[in-house]
Design a protein around this motif. Structure first.
Motif, PDB file in Angstrom:
ATOM      1  N   LEU A  14     -29.434  22.744  56.176  1.00 26.06           N
ATOM      2  CA  LEU A  14     -29.562  22.898  54.727  1.00 26.06           C
ATOM      3  C   LEU A  14     -28.422  22.189  54.014  1.00 26.06           C
ATOM      4  CD1 LEU A  14     -30.947  24.095  52.258  1.00 26.06           C
ATOM      5  CD2 LEU A  14     -29.608  26.177  52.589  1.00 26.06           C
ATOM      6  N   LYS A  15     -27.206  22.344  54.519  1.00 24.06           N
ATOM      7  CA  LYS A  15     -26.060  21.638  53.923  1.00 24.06           C
ATOM      8  C   LYS A  15     -26.260  20.126  54.011  1.00 24.06           C
ATOM      9  CE  LYS A  15     -22.901  23.740  56.409  1.00 24.06           C
ATOM     10  NZ  LYS A  15     -21.558  24.062  56.954  1.00 24.06           N
ATOM     11  N   LEU A  16     -26.818  19.666  55.132  1.00 30.72           N
ATOM     12  CA  LEU A  16     -27.068  18.237  55.329  1.00 30.72           C
ATOM     13  C   LEU A  16     -28.079  17.712  54.323  1.00 30.72           C
ATOM     14  CD1 LEU A  16     -26.458  15.780  57.144  1.00 30.72           C
ATOM     15  CD2 LEU A  16     -28.401  16.465  58.563  1.00 30.72           C
ATOM     16  N   PHE A  17     -29.137  18.484  54.072  1.00 32.81           N
ATOM     17  CA  PHE A  17     -30.142  18.062  53.079  1.00 32.81           C
ATOM     18  C   PHE A  17     -29.483  17.843  51.721  1.00 32.81           C
ATOM     19  CE2 PHE A  17     -32.916  19.078  49.546  1.00 32.81           C
ATOM     20  CZ  PHE A  17     -33.991  18.238  49.762  1.00 32.81           C
ATOM     21  N   LEU A  18     -28.657  18.801  51.297  1.00 30.04           N
ATOM     22  CA  LEU A  18     -28.003  18.691  49.991  1.00 30.04           C
ATOM     23  C   LEU A  18     -27.021  17.530  49.968  1.00 30.04           C
ATOM     24  CD1 LEU A  18     -27.331  22.488  49.321  1.00 30.04           C
ATOM     25  CD2 LEU A  18     -29.043  21.042  48.207  1.00 30.04           C
ATOM     26  N   ARG A  19     -26.287  17.344  51.061  1.00 29.05           N
ATOM     27  CA  ARG A  19     -25.274  16.288  51.106  1.00 29.05           C
ATOM     28  C   ARG A  19     -25.916  14.899  51.130  1.00 29.05           C
ATOM     29  NH1 ARG A  19     -22.630  18.278  55.013  1.00 29.05           N
ATOM     30  NH2 ARG A  19     -23.355  16.978  56.737  1.00 29.05           N
ATOM     31  N   GLU A  20     -27.121  14.780  51.703  1.00 30.41           N
ATOM     32  CA  GLU A  20     -27.756  13.468  51.812  1.00 30.41           C
ATOM     33  C   GLU A  20     -28.612  13.096  50.608  1.00 30.41           C
ATOM     34  OE1 GLU A  20     -29.768  12.783  55.485  1.00 30.41           O
ATOM     35  OE2 GLU A  20     -27.905  12.763  56.646  1.00 30.41           O
ATOM     36  N   LEU A  21     -28.703  13.977  49.628  1.00 33.36           N
ATOM     37  CA  LEU A  21     -29.371  13.566  48.390  1.00 33.36           C
ATOM     38  C   LEU A  21     -28.628  12.352  47.836  1.00 33.36           C
ATOM     39  CD1 LEU A  21     -30.011  17.011  46.623  1.00 33.36           C
ATOM     40  CD2 LEU A  21     -31.754  15.458  47.520  1.00 33.36           C
ATOM     41  N   PRO A  22     -29.325  11.305  47.396  1.00 32.00           N
ATOM     42  CA  PRO A  22     -28.640  10.109  46.892  1.00 32.00           C
ATOM     43  C   PRO A  22     -27.694  10.407  45.736  1.00 32.00           C
ATOM     44  CG  PRO A  22     -30.956   9.663  47.267  1.00 32.00           C
ATOM     45  CD  PRO A  22     -30.786  11.143  47.406  1.00 32.00           C
ATOM     46  N   GLU A  23     -27.957  11.488  45.020  1.00 36.03           N
ATOM     47  CA  GLU A  23     -27.093  11.902  43.917  1.00 36.03           C
ATOM     48  C   GLU A  23     -26.864  13.404  44.045  1.00 36.03           C
ATOM     49  OE1 GLU A  23     -26.768  11.418  39.068  1.00 36.03           O
ATOM     50  OE2 GLU A  23     -28.704  11.125  40.039  1.00 36.03           O
ATOM     51  N   PRO A  24     -25.618  13.863  43.840  1.00 31.63           N
ATOM     52  CA  PRO A  24     -25.361  15.309  43.976  1.00 31.63           C
ATOM     53  C   PRO A  24     -26.195  16.114  42.989  1.00 31.63           C
ATOM     54  CG  PRO A  24     -23.531  14.228  42.853  1.00 31.63           C
ATOM     55  CD  PRO A  24     -24.418  13.141  43.384  1.00 31.63           C
ATOM     56  N   LEU A  25     -26.449  17.356  43.333  1.00 31.14           N
ATOM     57  CA  LEU A  25     -27.319  18.210  42.528  1.00 31.14           C
ATOM     58  C   LEU A  25     -26.790  18.373  41.098  1.00 31.14           C
ATOM     59  CD1 LEU A  25     -29.973  19.505  43.248  1.00 31.14           C
ATOM     60  CD2 LEU A  25     -28.768  21.601  43.824  1.00 31.14           C
ATOM     61  N   LEU A  26     -25.465  18.372  40.929  1.00 29.81           N
ATOM     62  CA  LEU A  26     -24.881  18.508  39.590  1.00 29.81           C
ATOM     63  C   LEU A  26     -24.724  17.156  38.892  1.00 29.81           C
ATOM     64  CD1 LEU A  26     -22.248  21.330  40.215  1.00 29.81           C
ATOM     65  CD2 LEU A  26     -24.533  21.522  39.250  1.00 29.81           C
ATOM     66  N   THR A  27     -25.160  16.094  39.513  1.00 34.32           N
ATOM     67  CA  THR A  27     -25.310  14.724  39.007  1.00 34.32           C
ATOM     68  C   THR A  27     -23.994  13.975  38.761  1.00 34.32           C
ATOM     69  OG1 THR A  27     -25.376  15.162  36.605  1.00 34.32           O
ATOM     70  CG2 THR A  27     -27.433  15.421  37.850  1.00 34.32           C
ATOM     71  N   PHE A  28     -24.089  12.646  38.911  1.00 33.26           N
ATOM     72  CA  PHE A  28     -22.951  11.773  38.621  1.00 33.26           C
ATOM     73  C   PHE A  28     -22.632  11.772  37.130  1.00 33.26           C
ATOM     74  CE2 PHE A  28     -24.460   9.263  42.496  1.00 33.26           C
ATOM     75  CZ  PHE A  28     -23.465   9.765  43.307  1.00 33.26           C
ATOM     76  N   ILE A  31     -23.084  22.861  29.944  1.00 34.44           N
ATOM     77  CA  ILE A  31     -23.168  21.649  30.765  1.00 34.44           C
ATOM     78  C   ILE A  31     -24.312  21.769  31.768  1.00 34.44           C
ATOM     79  CG2 ILE A  31     -21.943  20.141  32.366  1.00 34.44           C
ATOM     80  CD1 ILE A  31     -19.322  21.168  31.124  1.00 34.44           C
ATOM     81  N   ILE A  32     -24.443  22.931  32.397  1.00 35.15           N
ATOM     82  CA  ILE A  32     -25.519  23.141  33.368  1.00 35.15           C
ATOM     83  C   ILE A  32     -26.887  22.978  32.711  1.00 35.15           C
ATOM     84  CG2 ILE A  32     -26.655  24.927  34.776  1.00 35.15           C
ATOM     85  CD1 ILE A  32     -23.885  25.853  35.618  1.00 35.15           C
ATOM     86  N   ALA A  33     -26.992  23.378  31.457  1.00 38.48           N
ATOM     87  CA  ALA A  33     -28.261  23.258  30.732  1.00 38.48           C
ATOM     88  C   ALA A  33     -28.672  21.796  30.527  1.00 38.48           C
ATOM     89  CB  ALA A  33     -28.154  23.959  29.382  1.00 38.48           C
ATOM     90  N   LYS A  34     -27.728  20.862  30.692  1.00 41.23           N
ATOM     91  CA  LYS A  34     -28.022  19.437  30.531  1.00 41.23           C
ATOM     92  C   LYS A  34     -28.630  18.819  31.784  1.00 41.23           C
ATOM     93  CE  LYS A  34     -24.162  18.563  27.322  1.00 41.23           C
ATOM     94  NZ  LYS A  34     -22.949  17.733  27.092  1.00 41.23           N
ATOM     95  N   LEU A  35     -28.623  19.563  32.893  1.00 42.39           N
ATOM     96  CA  LEU A  35     -29.158  19.030  34.144  1.00 42.39           C
ATOM     97  C   LEU A  35     -30.655  18.726  34.024  1.00 42.39           C
ATOM     98  CD1 LEU A  35     -27.484  21.445  36.726  1.00 42.39           C
ATOM     99  CD2 LEU A  35     -27.031  18.999  36.509  1.00 42.39           C
ATOM    100  N   PRO A  36     -31.135  17.705  34.732  1.00 39.51           N
ATOM    101  CA  PRO A  36     -32.583  17.475  34.786  1.00 39.51           C
ATOM    102  C   PRO A  36     -33.283  18.728  35.305  1.00 39.51           C
ATOM    103  CG  PRO A  36     -31.386  15.623  35.742  1.00 39.51           C
ATOM    104  CD  PRO A  36     -30.380  16.699  35.496  1.00 39.51           C
ATOM    105  N   LYS A  37     -34.503  18.934  34.877  1.00 38.44           N
ATOM    106  CA  LYS A  37     -35.250  20.143  35.236  1.00 38.44           C
ATOM    107  C   LYS A  37     -35.318  20.328  36.746  1.00 38.44           C
ATOM    108  CE  LYS A  37     -39.766  22.370  34.679  1.00 38.44           C
ATOM    109  NZ  LYS A  37     -41.145  22.218  34.139  1.00 38.44           N
ATOM    110  N   GLU A  38     -35.567  19.229  37.482  1.00 32.14           N
ATOM    111  CA  GLU A  38     -35.692  19.318  38.942  1.00 32.14           C
ATOM    112  C   GLU A  38     -34.384  19.811  39.565  1.00 32.14           C
ATOM    113  OE1 GLU A  38     -38.363  16.326  37.192  1.00 32.14           O
ATOM    114  OE2 GLU A  38     -36.173  16.515  37.215  1.00 32.14           O
ATOM    115  N   ASN A  39     -33.268  19.287  39.079  1.00 30.05           N
ATOM    116  CA  ASN A  39     -31.964  19.676  39.611  1.00 30.05           C
ATOM    117  C   ASN A  39     -31.650  21.130  39.290  1.00 30.05           C
ATOM    118  OD1 ASN A  39     -32.046  16.721  39.319  1.00 30.05           O
ATOM    119  ND2 ASN A  39     -29.964  16.777  40.057  1.00 30.05           N
ATOM    120  N   LEU A  40     -31.969  21.532  38.072  1.00 31.40           N
ATOM    121  CA  LEU A  40     -31.671  22.896  37.640  1.00 31.40           C
ATOM    122  C   LEU A  40     -32.464  23.916  38.460  1.00 31.40           C
ATOM    123  CD1 LEU A  40     -30.181  24.768  35.720  1.00 31.40           C
ATOM    124  CD2 LEU A  40     -32.038  24.464  34.058  1.00 31.40           C
TER     125      LEU A  40
END
Length: 439
Positions: free
Chosen positions: A247-261, A283-292
């Protein structure tokens, strides 16, 4: 003598073998991390140089998550019946064909080829030719057959990789995963839901997420899960630590971190004060819907893990240390990034401990981190105990623990907490952090 040599000559039954093995694994990961960071920095510099050459003629975002410059150079291109020499910037996801570059001049883009599952590369009628079919068809050729072959192979490798990535789940943009994942629910990829479900079968495992999984098993698990096809019994040979590592690997290998560049600077501007929680929520409310959606799912899971900290030793503080670096990091990791890590830890810990305030959901629809014992039938005892693990108090009615310290246990609570006295102070601590001495 290298660490690897020492480990090789240390018998498996030696009491230091397991510690040496863990240390070797950590050093290997650190080395790989440094090498990867150097590679990313070099690639960024190359892409910025491409951007300089393109200048104002290219209005798009050239720096993008996962994009790599493969090569650049000149070759003849025929399109729509017109033949001209083109200077090409070949990336791993697209190619920019520009008017042939002159020394000191900027490159003017003529065509942009975005590689998709339908992009094809075929050999031409002549040995020094090959064709690329995208929305339009392009004939590329060179008087030198070796040059033409080299370009054809480089184009083919990138297009084949795009086709391969289209079938994968790991290392793919979250929005692309959700487009293709027919089994996703409420914006949560099936693989994430599957991993979390398996992990939550037993959250009492001591050191869950902190103890690394077996590298070979984790790699094998990734191969099995890295598909949109149905997988039967993927966890037969995997331990809880292996599944947690996946699970940690899945999150780490996303091309962009979940909280975004894009939000990195805003997040790391927070200094971790109580007053800044409302700003964190904004700030969290600004995340894309998928990320949130995925972030909330992961945080709810971490709350469930933290609620068993009296036995698994994974408090919100510990979970933040482990998950923080994988949820937020900059496009290029520098020494400045390491200085922002305490702020990133605070952000993740705050999301776990104050889910209500940060995400503002109905109390009946979410878990809540238990900051204090909830049992009604407390058992009063009075015994000495030794502290096994360090613990940082999470609320006013808790106490800090220092490894090796002696404490007096006053009472046990069914929720897995003990009331203890340390000096003149009394408060609550997780029972699993203590070794109670028999009377």
């Amino acid at each position: 003598m290298s660490f690897e040599t020492i480990l090789k000559h240390t018998p498996r039954k030696h009491p230091d073998h397991s510690r040496l093995s863990r240390a070797h694994g950590m050093m290997t990961k650190l080395y790989n991390f440094i090498q990867e960071s150097v590679t990313v920095s070099k690639n960024r510099a190359k892409i910025l140089e491409c951007k300089r050459k393109l200048g104002a003629y290219f209005e798009g975002q050239l720096l993008a998550p996962g994009r790599v410059l493969v090569k650049e150079g000149s070759i003849n291109v025929t399109s729509k019946g017109k033949k001209a020499q083109r200077y090409i910037f070949l990336f791993n996801d697209m190619a920019i064909l520009t008017k042939s570059i002159q020394k000191g001049e900027m490159c003017r883009p003529k065509d942009i080829l975005v590689f998709t599952e339908n992009t094809k590369v075929t050999v031409g009628k002549e040995p020094h030719q090959f064709m690329i079919a995208c929305e339009d068809t392009y004939l590329l050729e060179s008087e030198n057959k070796q040059v033409a072959d080299a370009w054809r192979l480089d184009f083919s490798k990138q297009i084949e990789a795009v086709l391969s990535r289209s079938r994968n789940v790991f290392g793919v943009q979250l929005v692309e995963i959700l487009k293709k994942d027919s089994r996703q629910q409420d914006g949560i990829p099936y693989v994430v839901r599957l991993l979390v479900k398996e992990i939550e079968k037993d959250l009492t495992v001591k050191g869950i997420y902190r103890v690394p999984g077996n590298d070979d098993v984790v790699v094998g698990l990734k191969k099995v899960l890295d598909t949109f096809e149905e997988v039967k019994n993927p966890f037969v040979k995997a331990s809880t630590f292996d599944i947690a590592a996946a699970l940690k690997l899945f999150l780490r290998e996303l091309p962009e971190p979940l909280l975004t560049f894009d939000l990195y600077e805003e997040f790391t501007a927070l200094e971790g004060s109580e007053e800044e929680k409302s700003r964190l929520k904004e700030i969290i409310a600004k995340l894309p819907k998928e990320n949130l959606n995925l972030l909330k799912f992961i945080i709810k899971h971490l709350i469930n893990v933290g609620n068993q900290s009296s036995t698994n030793m994974m408090t919100p503080t510990n979970l933040a240390l482990i998950f923080g670096p994988g949820l937020l990091y900059p496009r290029v990791e520098t020494i400045q990034y390491t200085l922002t890590l305490p702020r990133i830890f605070w952000i993740v810990q705050t999301m776990i401990e104050d889910y209500d305030a940060i995400f503002g959901e109905d109390k009946n629809q979410k878990p809540k981190y238990k900051k204090k014992p909830t049992g009604n039938k407390k058992k009063k005892i009075k015994a000495k105990a030794t502290v096994l693990y360090q613990y940082a108090a999470q609320s006013e009615n808790e106490l800090n623990l220092v490894v090796g310290a002696s404490v007096t246990v006053l009472q046990n609570d069914p929720s897995g907490w003990c009331e203890v006295r340390i000096g003149s102070e009394s408060g609550w601590v997780p029972a699993g952090y203590l070794q109670i001495q028999s009377s």
